[in-house]
Scaffold this motif. Structure first.
Motif, mmCIF file in Angstrom:
data_model
loop_
_atom_site.group_PDB
_atom_site.id
_atom_site.type_symbol
_atom_site.label_atom_id
_atom_site.label_comp_id
_atom_site.label_asym_id
_atom_site.label_seq_id
_atom_site.Cartn_x
_atom_site.Cartn_y
_atom_site.Cartn_z
ATOM 1 N N GLN A 159 0.872 -1.184 0.000
ATOM 2 C CA GLN A 159 0.000 0.000 0.000
ATOM 3 C C GLN A 159 0.897 1.218 0.000
ATOM 4 O OE1 GLN A 159 -3.177 0.544 2.715
ATOM 5 N NE2 GLN A 159 -3.641 -1.620 2.904
ATOM 6 N N LEU A 160 0.684 2.070 -0.980
ATOM 7 C CA LEU A 160 1.538 3.240 -1.141
ATOM 8 C C LEU A 160 0.689 4.503 -0.991
ATOM 9 C CD1 LEU A 160 4.288 4.435 -2.104
ATOM 10 C CD2 LEU A 160 3.474 4.107 -4.447
ATOM 11 N N SER A 161 1.140 5.399 -0.124
ATOM 12 C CA SER A 161 0.356 6.605 0.112
ATOM 13 C C SER A 161 0.654 7.679 -0.922
ATOM 14 C CB SER A 161 0.649 7.162 1.515
ATOM 15 O OG SER A 161 1.977 7.647 1.579
ATOM 16 N N PHE A 162 -0.381 8.395 -1.314
ATOM 17 C CA PHE A 162 -0.234 9.606 -2.126
ATOM 18 C C PHE A 162 -0.978 10.722 -1.417
ATOM 19 C CE2 PHE A 162 1.138 6.775 -5.462
ATOM 20 C CZ PHE A 162 2.037 7.550 -6.181
ATOM 21 N N GLN A 163 -0.279 11.813 -1.132
ATOM 22 C CA GLN A 163 -0.894 12.928 -0.422
ATOM 23 C C GLN A 163 -1.653 13.843 -1.373
ATOM 24 O OE1 GLN A 163 2.099 11.588 0.353
ATOM 25 N NE2 GLN A 163 1.232 10.763 2.239
ATOM 26 N N GLY A 164 -1.358 13.697 -2.657
ATOM 27 C CA GLY A 164 -2.058 14.457 -3.678
ATOM 28 C C GLY A 164 -2.028 13.665 -4.968
ATOM 29 N N MET B 149 0.557 19.056 -5.007
ATOM 30 C CA MET B 149 -0.252 18.759 -3.818
ATOM 31 C C MET B 149 0.473 17.793 -2.884
ATOM 32 S SD MET B 149 -3.117 19.433 -2.269
ATOM 33 C CE MET B 149 -4.272 20.102 -3.481
ATOM 34 N N THR B 150 1.022 16.716 -3.432
ATOM 35 C CA THR B 150 1.717 15.741 -2.581
ATOM 36 C C THR B 150 2.853 16.415 -1.819
ATOM 37 O OG1 THR B 150 1.214 13.886 -4.045
ATOM 38 C CG2 THR B 150 3.091 13.616 -2.575
ATOM 39 N N ASP B 151 3.625 17.221 -2.521
ATOM 40 C CA ASP B 151 4.784 17.845 -1.886
ATOM 41 C C ASP B 151 4.359 18.838 -0.801
ATOM 42 O OD1 ASP B 151 5.969 16.328 -3.798
ATOM 43 O OD2 ASP B 151 7.072 17.941 -4.792
#
Lengths: 381, 103
Positions: free
Chosen positions: A126-131, A136-138
């Protein structure tokens, strides 16, 4: 012949004298993490490296988990790959029959490391993406270049033939990207995506005013997910963790306290859920002093809200008592100031209107994050 | 009756899917990403033969013999069950022969 999915949350389980058998264990191997997400559910007081369990103790815990009946272990954190002994733990889990799931932020994980994790026998990543975009992710993770690194890890995971889940936590700043998160998951050849609305515990509670979406955003998001589920049936599984602040019924938190899962913190405390430490009256046993089975069966913290006997009359007399399991104890603590109260997310709670007002006020809050961090940075972090 | 999968195809569990006996609950379980599935006794007998070596034909032969059931019935059931698993991404079916899926 058929395959019946274990209907979590709806099974009739005799609560006493024999407690149910847990299916899953969340192993928070470390709180160290290169990212600083403001929605993190880890406690505000993070465990430092010098209090983390050693390898030998973790291996014993995994053996005890398998014996207790746990089927799936979620290797999480913090960032689990910060532990150099991760592969040793995975190999051990495979040996004792546990299904292993790696929950990673995918930053600082080289292709060589992934190969080694794959060789150790990991079952699922499972890999998280914040954006859904680099910008957005950064911003949310407060880590420049995080998004690009995650994309590279996702491709490597699939190249190794491992099943991939994209984990996206959504809140006010990125909730509009849900369609893009879904497209990202498809582009990365993930079979599954989790769209989890931020749950307000730990760092997320501290940042609630900056994270809380508006009611309109939430209802739009629910529609988008439902439409995508139908459209992508058989292509992409979409699991959603729904927000409860604007809901009528509370979430069946953990599908019942001490009923299906348990959580071990980096320093060895065993919790019924990852936020349980916010309930000050509970005393949590540690795997350094107790076997996992002993904790599951006998620790006062696990028995405090197990079953339905602890419930206030409002819940006990409710026909949904074994559907919602009284909602969330930590939320009752945070909002009602009483862990044994009806979850204020329930429309029958006397505090329900207050909760709604609080959410609406927070949705107008400042967008400035208090990023997750150790309070006094040390060499170990 | 039309089979969905080629009878010569060889099914195997996808990476990240495992069949095991669950001692604590006294049952067989199929473990997949964030899923615990309970196969019924017939499904278990089929799944035990999904090993990446036996073809669907072989699996059907063996089950028909072991349970003395008419082969055509077994073939239909196995095809329907495995097609469902394939659609969910729980198994992969590789075809060792050239050609399209049997029709």
């Amino acid at each position: 012949m058929s395959l019946i999915e274990e209907p979590r949350g709806r099974v009739e389980v005799p609560v006493r004298p024999a407690p149910p058998i847990p299916y899953g264990m969340l192993a928070e191997l470390t709180h160290r993490c290169p990212l600083q997400c403001p929605y993190c559910s880890n406690p505000v007081e993070l465990d430092r490296r010098n209090v983390e369990l050693d390898t030998e103790t973790w291996l014993r815990v995994f053996s005890e988990a398998a014996k207790l009946g746990v089927l799936q272990v979620h290797l999480s954190g913090g960032e689990p790959t910060a532990r150099r002994d991760l592969e040793q733990m995975i190999r051990h889990c495979v040996e004792v029959g546990l299904y292993t799931n790696l929950i990673t932020a995918g930053v600082g994980v080289t292709p060589e490391r992934l190969q080694s994790i794959s060789d150790a026998g990991i079952d699922h990543v499972q890999l998280s993406f914040q954006g859904a975009t680099a910008e957005m992710t950064d911003k949310v993770s407060n880590f420049r270049g995080a998004h690009e690194r995650k994309l590279a890890v996702a491709r490597e995971v699939r190249r190794l033939g491992l099943p991939l889940t994209v984990n996206s936590v959504v809140h006010r700043a990125n909730i509009h990207q849900i369609p893009d998160f879904i497209e990202l998951a498809l582009a990365l050849d993930a079979r599954r995506i989790e769209i989890a609305h931020s749950q307000y515990y730990g760092w997320a509670l501290r940042n609630r005013g900056a994270l809380m979406p508006t009611r309109d955003q939430v209802f739009w998001a629910l529609d988008v997910v439902e439409e995508a589920r139908v459209r992508l049936k058989g292509v992409l599984t979409i699991d959603a963790v729904v927000p409860d602040y604007y809901a009528k019924y509370p979430k069946p938190c953990m599908n019942g306290w001490g009923r299906q899962s348990l959580n071990v913190t980096p320093s060895g405390k065993v919790l019924p859920c990852h936020a349980a430490e916010t309930i000050p009256s509970l005393d949590f046993w540690n795997v350094r002093e107790h076997s996992l089975t002993d904790v599951w069966l006998n620790s006062p913290a696990f028995n405090a809200f197990r079953g339905t006997d602890w419930m206030p009359d409002l819940c006990k007399s409710c026909e949904r008592k074994e559907i919602d399991w009284g909602g969330c104890r930590c939320q009752a603590m945070a909002i009602a100031g009483d862990a044994a109260a009806t979850d204020p997310a329930c429309h029958l709670s006397p505090l329900h209107a207050d909760l709604l007002a609080l959410a609406e006020a927070d949705a107008e809050g400042s967008d400035i994050y208090d990023y997750r961090r150790y309070f006094q940075p040390d060499r170990a972090s | 009756m039309t089979a969905t999968l080629a009878a010569t195809g060889v099914p195997k569990l996808a990476r990240g899917v495992r069949l095991r006996h669950d001692e604590a609950r006294g049952q067989w379980v199929l473990l997949a990403p964030e899923r615990v599935l309970n196969p019924d006794p017939v499904a278990v007998e089929i799944l035990k033969k999904v090993d990446g070596a036996r073809s669907i034909d072989t699996i059907v032969d063996e089950l028909a013999t072991a349970f003395t059931v008419e082969r055509a019935t077994v073939a239909t059931d196995v095809d329907a069950f495995l097609a469902g698993l394939a659609e969910k991404g729980l198994i992969e079916v590789t075809s060792p022969v050239i050609g399209d899926a049997a029709s």
